[in-house]
Design a protein around this motif. Structure first.
Motif, short mmCIF file in Angstrom:
data_model
loop_
_atom_site.label_atom_id
_atom_site.label_comp_id
_atom_site.label_asym_id
_atom_site.label_seq_id
_atom_site.Cartn_x
_atom_site.Cartn_y
_atom_site.Cartn_z
N VAL A 8 0.64 -1.35 -0.55
CA VAL A 8 -0.50 -0.37 -0.06
C VAL A 8 0.91 1.48 -0.03
O VAL A 8 0.71 2.21 -0.80
N ALA A 9 2.31 1.21 0.84
CA ALA A 9 2.73 2.60 1.50
C ALA A 9 3.28 2.94 0.14
O ALA A 9 3.83 3.93 -0.33
N GLU A 10 3.70 1.76 -1.63
CA GLU A 10 4.67 2.10 -2.06
C GLU A 10 3.63 3.38 -2.91
O GLU A 10 4.13 4.16 -3.58
N ASP A 11 2.69 3.43 -3.40
CA ASP A 11 1.84 3.56 -4.60
C ASP A 11 1.18 5.12 -3.22
O ASP A 11 -0.71 5.69 -4.11
N TRP A 12 1.49 5.07 -2.41
CA TRP A 12 -0.05 6.02 -1.24
C TRP A 12 0.12 7.93 -2.02
O TRP A 12 1.39 7.54 -2.50
N PRO A 13 -0.65 8.20 -2.36
CA PRO A 13 -0.59 9.35 -1.76
C PRO A 13 0.36 10.90 -1.34
O PRO A 13 0.54 9.89 -0.29
N GLY A 14 0.73 11.90 -2.13
CA GLY A 14 1.50 12.96 -1.40
C GLY A 14 2.83 12.59 -1.74
O GLY A 14 3.86 12.85 -0.55
N GLU A 15 3.40 12.14 -2.73
CA GLU A 15 5.09 10.99 -3.40
C GLU A 15 5.51 13.17 -3.69
O GLU A 15 6.38 12.59 -2.69
N ARG A 16 4.93 13.69 -3.60
CA ARG A 16 5.94 15.13 -3.93
C ARG A 16 5.72 15.65 -2.83
O ARG A 16 6.49 16.27 -2.20
N HIS A 17 5.17 14.76 -1.48
CA HIS A 17 5.54 15.40 0.08
C HIS A 17 6.72 14.84 0.33
O HIS A 17 7.58 15.74 1.13
N ARG A 18 6.76 13.59 0.30
CA ARG A 18 8.10 12.90 0.86
C ARG A 18 9.38 13.05 -0.01
O ARG A 18 9.86 12.75 0.84
N HIS A 19 8.62 13.60 -1.26
CA HIS A 19 10.55 13.30 -2.07
C HIS A 19 9.90 14.46 -3.21
O HIS A 19 10.15 15.12 -4.43
N PRO A 20 10.13 15.83 -2.59
CA PRO A 20 9.57 17.10 -3.20
C PRO A 20 10.48 17.16 -4.05
O PRO A 20 12.01 17.17 -4.38
N LYS A 21 9.97 17.59 -5.41
CA LYS A 21 11.43 18.41 -6.59
C LYS A 21 12.59 19.71 -6.05
O LYS A 21 11.82 20.42 -5.61
#
Ligand code: SAM
Length: 246
Positions: A8-21
């Motif tokens: 579940v965690a791999e596709d979890w929303p908020g990727e840009r929060h966790r790894h911001p550009k």
């Protein structure tokens, strides 16, 4: 069960929060917030083993993946009744949650939106289990950003006072995220980004923001006084750890 949670965690929303550009204007706030919460999730696992998490003003629950593997419960609460990821709806000032019920209480980037921050912090204290901790973050400096309202900014001492007068905490620690150069670079970046995007020069805006973010962080790393909480300092965001006595 654990494998399921990891999947579940791999596709979890908020990727840009966790790894911001780094070319994003939100990078300076988010990069520090993500690494702090990842570290705090590991520290909570070491201290508590398994734990219950309440994520107040959860938005997309972007930090759920950090806590998922060790959480028996992860409850998201939001004021926004249209937020499909929230498990509960309500306000941080009046939490629909029993006393002493969560070991880790997250309240990231929410206090600035609370109508009554004193009452909000009293509620954080009330719902935290004895021996548990609150992990809160909020802005020192930021542009006006209603969600749905935007009322407050703090200094490190004001934020510490807010917590100390609204709970019998065993400890309250307030730390700035980044330093003065990060903050000045971030503010400059926000307005240059706006200007260049309006002039349809988005790639140039991204390059400038990347350069400002890199320069700000580099200066803060090299010059310790830029990271110190002292007269003349200015900080973008603060991280608060408040612990409730066991
Ligand atoms: C800036 S977002 C932060 C989302 C998430 N916590 C994060 O760190 O990415 C603020 C969130 O707090 C919610 N919110 C605003 N005021 C609130 C309040 N008084 N009580 C609870 N949630 C609130 C908003 O709906 C929104 O989801």
């Amino acid at each position: 069960m654990l494998e399921q949670r990891a999947a579940v965690a791999e596709d979890w929303p908020g990727e840009r929060h966790r790894h911001p550009k780094r070319s994003s204007v939100t990078y300076p706030t988010r990069v520090h917030l993500a690494s702090w919460l990842e570290d705090e999730a590991a520290r909570a696992a070491a201290d508590f083993g398994r734990y219950r998490v309440l994520d107040i003003g959860c938005g997309k629950k972007p930090y759920y993946p950090y806590f998922a593997a060790n959480a028996d419960e992860y409850v998201g609460l939001d004021i926004d009744t249209e937020n499909p990821l929230a498990d509960l709806y309500g306000q941080v000032e009046d939490l629909p949650v029993a006393d002493d019920s969560f070991d880790v209480v997250l309240c990231t980037q929410v206090l600035e939106h609370a109508g009554d921050p004193d009452r909000a912090v009293s509620e954080l204290y009330r719902v935290t289990a004895p021996g548990g901790r609150v992990l809160a973050s909020t802005h020192g400096v930021q542009v006006y950003h209603p969600a749905p309202v935007d009322h407050w900014r703090w200094t490190h001492s004001g934020l510490e006072l807010l917590f100390l007068r609204n709970g019998a905490w065993s400890s309250v620690t307030v730390r700035p995220a980044g330093g003065t150069a990060t903050c000045l670079a971030a503010m400059t970046g926000i307005y240059l980004d706006l200007l260049f995007r309006r002039a349809h020069l988005t790639p140039l805006a991204k390059g400038l923001v990347w350069t400002l973010n890199t320069t700000g962080a580099g200066l803060d790393r090299r010059v310790p006084s830029l990271r110190a909480m002292k007269p003349g300092s200015i900080f973008l965001n603060y991280h608060v750890v408040a612990e409730k006595p066991a």
